[in-house]
Design an enzyme around this catalytic site. Sequence first.
Site, PDB file in Angstrom:
ATOM      1  N   LYS A  39       5.810 -13.326 -17.997  1.00 25.71           N
ATOM      2  CA  LYS A  39       4.459 -12.798 -18.252  1.00 25.71           C
ATOM      3  C   LYS A  39       3.846 -12.324 -16.933  1.00 25.71           C
ATOM      4  CE  LYS A  39       2.612 -17.476 -17.770  1.00 25.71           C
ATOM      5  NZ  LYS A  39       2.403 -18.763 -18.479  1.00 25.71           N
ATOM      6  N   TYR A 277     -15.983  -2.566   7.381  1.00 24.28           N
ATOM      7  CA  TYR A 277     -17.261  -2.638   6.654  1.00 24.28           C
ATOM      8  C   TYR A 277     -18.068  -3.859   7.072  1.00 24.28           C
ATOM      9  CZ  TYR A 277     -15.793   0.819   3.135  1.00 24.28           C
ATOM     10  OH  TYR A 277     -15.409   1.951   2.477  1.00 24.28           O
TER      11      TYR A 277
HETATM   12  C1  LIG Z   1       3.198 -19.794 -18.031  1.00 22.60           C
HETATM   13  C2  LIG Z   1       3.807 -20.778 -18.930  1.00 22.60           C
HETATM   14  C3  LIG Z   1       4.996 -21.433 -18.576  1.00 22.60           C
HETATM   15  C4  LIG Z   1       5.637 -21.321 -17.213  1.00 22.60           C
HETATM   16  O1  LIG Z   1       4.988 -22.200 -16.314  1.00 22.60           O
HETATM   17  P1  LIG Z   1       5.483 -22.354 -14.804  1.00 22.60           P
HETATM   18  O2  LIG Z   1       4.648 -23.454 -14.253  1.00 22.60           O
HETATM   19  O3  LIG Z   1       5.218 -21.054 -14.146  1.00 22.60           O
HETATM   20  O4  LIG Z   1       6.926 -22.665 -14.855  1.00 22.60           O
HETATM   21  C5  LIG Z   1       5.592 -22.238 -19.527  1.00 22.60           C
HETATM   22  N1  LIG Z   1       5.031 -22.419 -20.743  1.00 22.60           N
HETATM   23  C6  LIG Z   1       3.873 -21.831 -21.099  1.00 22.60           C
HETATM   24  C7  LIG Z   1       3.307 -22.085 -22.448  1.00 22.60           C
HETATM   25  C8  LIG Z   1       3.213 -21.000 -20.205  1.00 22.60           C
HETATM   26  O5  LIG Z   1       2.069 -20.415 -20.564  1.00 22.60           O
END
Ligand SMILES: *Cc1c(COP(=O)(O)O)cnc(C)c1O
Length: 385
Positions: A39, A277
């Site tokens: 993701k 800035y």
């Molecule tokens: C993002 C996510 C993961 C991965 O978590 P990490 O700590 O990056 O390994 C796993 N399960 C769910 C439901 C998530 O939203």
Amino acid sequence: MNVKDLTSWIEISQKAYCKNIDFFRSRVAKGTELSVVIKANGYGHGILEIAKLADKKGISTFCVNSLDEALVLKDGGFLQNILILGPVMLNRIKTVVENGFECVCYNIENLKVFEEAASARNKSAKIHIKIETGTNRQGIKGKKLNDFLDELSVCKNIELMGVYSHFANIEDTTDHSYAQYQKTSFMEAVSFIRKSGFKDFKLHFASSAAAAIFKDTHFDMIRLGISQYGLWSSKETYLTYISEHGHGSEHILDPVLTWKAKIAQIKDVGKGEFVGYGCTKQVTRDSKIAVLPVGYSDGFDRKLSNQGYVLIHGKRAPVQGRVAMNLTMVDVTDIPGAAIEDEVVLIGKQKDEEIRAEHVAALCGTINYETVARIAAHIPRIIVQ
Ligand SMILES: *Cc1c(COP(=O)(O)O)cnc(C)c1O
């Protein structure tokens, strides 16, 4: 893509990625599947680039947050199982079903729409139930779970692929009593689901932290996010791991991403002149200032103003004044050879120096996850050996 043409780009190390995946393969039992979470544009690493590397490593399930990410992978030609972990609006559930994606479900309203969409298309909808075990984010428990299962038992076109949950408090502590409590609640819900007549579904719970340090949470599948990219979920997780595995285990993961840019201009700035800035920086000596073609809209956080540093010729060059939308100035007075179009490292290694995502995160008051996930998608990602 020719690196000579680029002002800023990201290199993705295939070698590091393979090493991290191999490490987790060696951690999980034979029957446990290793799925990867890609993701947020692969945590800023590039969703398609990471999918390509994961595919080469034989990963068979990709977890994403949204339907749109799932479609990007499908359009990219990937044939893996795709599991959508985040919310999909009722109006788009048909698209999930049409494409054969797996999807989280924890509302009766959604379940009914999955059933309708599947039966109208003579297909099955593949869902994973998310159990509420103590994070109080997504998930169901108790009476709601009961009602959900009643509804599910009359659905003819739903395939229950998995039951899962998510830990609230593994990475922020070395005390795992809350995680144990969540695991117990999970097992109670699972046995209730089994008693209600459902079978043959996968169980999954562990993300990176639990995958690294909490073996009895692996079940049928782990969902590996941050650590496939070579980053630890937290200092606590890292310290727990190395205290159990001893010397030599410190470098078990290698960061996959290096963020580079090139110097756009070098200028002389006289003692007493201002930079950037708001005139927040006044140089106290005759200085050489390098102008870099990156700014906060690229994901180089504005909190790095007058605080961060980059690497040039293997030396630290401190940020001078405010980070702007697309430009940042750094001091190269003590790096005499610095010249235009020389390579700059914003995150990663250069010679003997390294800027880790954790260093940048600490300066910005955040965590490594946010630092990498916010690197803008428009910056080219290049896979290197
Ligand atoms: C993002 C996510 C993961 C991965 O978590 P990490 O700590 O990056 O390994 C796993 N399960 C769910 C439901 C998530 O939203």
